[in-house]
Design a protein around this motif. Structure first.
Motif, mmCIF file in Angstrom:
data_model
loop_
_atom_site.group_PDB
_atom_site.id
_atom_site.type_symbol
_atom_site.label_atom_id
_atom_site.label_comp_id
_atom_site.label_asym_id
_atom_site.label_seq_id
_atom_site.Cartn_x
_atom_site.Cartn_y
_atom_site.Cartn_z
ATOM 1 N N PRO A 45 -2.464 8.613 0.750
ATOM 2 C CA PRO A 45 -3.073 7.747 1.764
ATOM 3 C C PRO A 45 -2.614 6.298 1.690
ATOM 4 O O PRO A 45 -2.426 5.645 2.726
ATOM 5 N N ALA A 46 -2.413 5.770 0.477
ATOM 6 C CA ALA A 46 -1.986 4.377 0.346
ATOM 7 C C ALA A 46 -0.581 4.182 0.896
ATOM 8 O O ALA A 46 -0.290 3.173 1.561
ATOM 9 N N ALA A 47 0.312 5.137 0.624
ATOM 10 C CA ALA A 47 1.680 5.052 1.138
ATOM 11 C C ALA A 47 1.686 5.177 2.657
ATOM 12 O O ALA A 47 2.410 4.450 3.350
ATOM 13 N N VAL A 48 0.869 6.081 3.179
ATOM 14 C CA VAL A 48 0.766 6.247 4.626
ATOM 15 C C VAL A 48 0.250 4.963 5.273
ATOM 16 O O VAL A 48 0.745 4.521 6.322
ATOM 17 N N ALA A 49 -0.729 4.336 4.638
ATOM 18 C CA ALA A 49 -1.279 3.089 5.179
ATOM 19 C C ALA A 49 -0.216 2.001 5.240
ATOM 20 O O ALA A 49 -0.243 1.152 6.140
ATOM 21 N N ARG A 50 0.733 2.017 4.311
ATOM 22 C CA ARG A 50 1.800 1.012 4.327
ATOM 23 C C ARG A 50 2.683 1.154 5.558
ATOM 24 O O ARG A 50 3.211 0.167 6.075
ATOM 25 N N ILE A 51 2.861 2.377 6.041
ATOM 26 C CA ILE A 51 3.642 2.577 7.271
ATOM 27 C C ILE A 51 3.015 1.782 8.408
ATOM 28 O O ILE A 51 3.702 1.060 9.137
#
Length: 323
Positions: free
Chosen positions: A37-43
């Motif tokens: 989720p954190a990596a996705v939020a960075r997108i």
């Protein structure tokens, strides 16, 4: 073309929660580990993308579809067998592996298998799913070569995996298969005619949908220049009128009008082939921006084959800009 060592490095970046720009046959994507989720939020942060705007999960083969969705209707299996790997995205019920951050909070998820050797090599090396919207600022022209990504996103991307120019040049077709009758939510690289032939039935292309998917924003795929759409026979006259009004005019001149004198700052004569036009569309828009045009005059191709996808992109590019 990316080396094996580049693919392995990109996979390591994804495992560490980083962002990788990856080539597909459609456009370059901005990829992250679909289960992080954190990596996705960075997108969303890097693109300036609204968090309610869903992403597409890219997987390595149709055999892995059941790992990411709740159920796979017969229609979805048929389309996956026929068009994957390829520029087709299927909207299905979200499986537990997919965080809500990747779906914009929806209980549906968009999934596809890209048809690019470098993307498939990365998915194989990584071993999981990769969420990957186009690797550009939200609403802007999509990138079809690695340099577009580097120019627009710069150091915000942890690694750019260069796979050469994209072959299709417009995004995937999105088909909703969650209901009793499938429908096309975004025209793209697989044509309506191809889908209808595979299904043996007509497919609707609704103007609006209760299912949110990428590319539905009123202004999307847009260059810095304002885009004006006119009838094919009116392109030269509209360009001259706008030029006289003080605009630096760029023109997308239809193939049938090749050789017509046009009063404009820059003119791109379009190819007769819709496949070649689709492959070059975003490059043409970027080139006119780079030449300093503030207004682009274009006409719409016939809404058949890839012409439907091109028409969709031009309508979005000409849509109302945010205030």
């Amino acid at each position: 073309m990316a080396r094996t060592s580049d693919v392995e490095k990109a996979a390591d970046v994804l495992r560490a929660g980083g962002l990788v720009a990856l080539p597909t046959e459609t456009v370059y994507g901005l990829g992250a580990d679909a289960e992080n989720p954190a990596a996705v939020a960075r997108i969303f942060e890097v693109k300036g993308r609204p968090p309610t705007h869903p992403l597409i999960v890219h997987i390595g083969s149709a055999d892995r579809l059941d790992d990411w969705v709740e159920e796979v209707p017969d229609t979805a299996r048929l389309l996956a067998r026929r068009f994957w790997p390829g520029p087709l995205t299927l909207v299905l019920r979200r499986g537990r592996r997919v965080p809500l951050e990747a779906t914009g909070g929806l209980e549906t998820v968009a999934v596809r298998v890209p048809d690019h050797p470098v993307a498939l090599a990365l998915l194989s090396a990584f071993g999981g799913g990769v969420t990957a919207p186009s690797a550009n600022r939200f609403g802007a022209v999509s990138p079809t070569v690695a340099d577009h990504v580097r120019t627009e996103l710069g150091d915000a991307v942890d690694f750019v995996l260069d796979g050469g120019p994209c072959e299709v040049g417009v995004e995937s077709t999105i088909v909703d298969v969650t209901g009793p009758v499938p429908s096309i939510l975004r025209p793209g690289g697989v044509t309506r005619e191809e889908l209808e032939a595979a299904l043996g039935a007509p497919l609707a292309v609704p103007e609006t949908s209760t299912v949110r998917v990428p590319g539905q924003h009123p202004s999307h795929y847009a260059p810095r220049a304002r885009v004006v759409l006119v009838e094919p026979g009116r392109v030269a006259a509209e360009a001259e009128r706008a030029q006289e009004a003080g605009h630096r005019v760029g023109v997308l001149l239809p193939a049938e009008s090749a050789g017509t004198p046009v009063e404009a700052h820059a003119v791109v004569t379009l190819p007769a082939s819709l496949a070649v036009y689709a492959r070059g569309l975003y490059g043409y828009l970027r080139a006119l921006d780079e030449q300093g045009c503030d207004l682009i005059v274009a006409s719409l191709p016939p809404e058949e084959g890839l012409g439907l996808a091109i028409t969709n992109r031009l309508h979005r590019a000409a849509g109302p800009r945010p205030a």
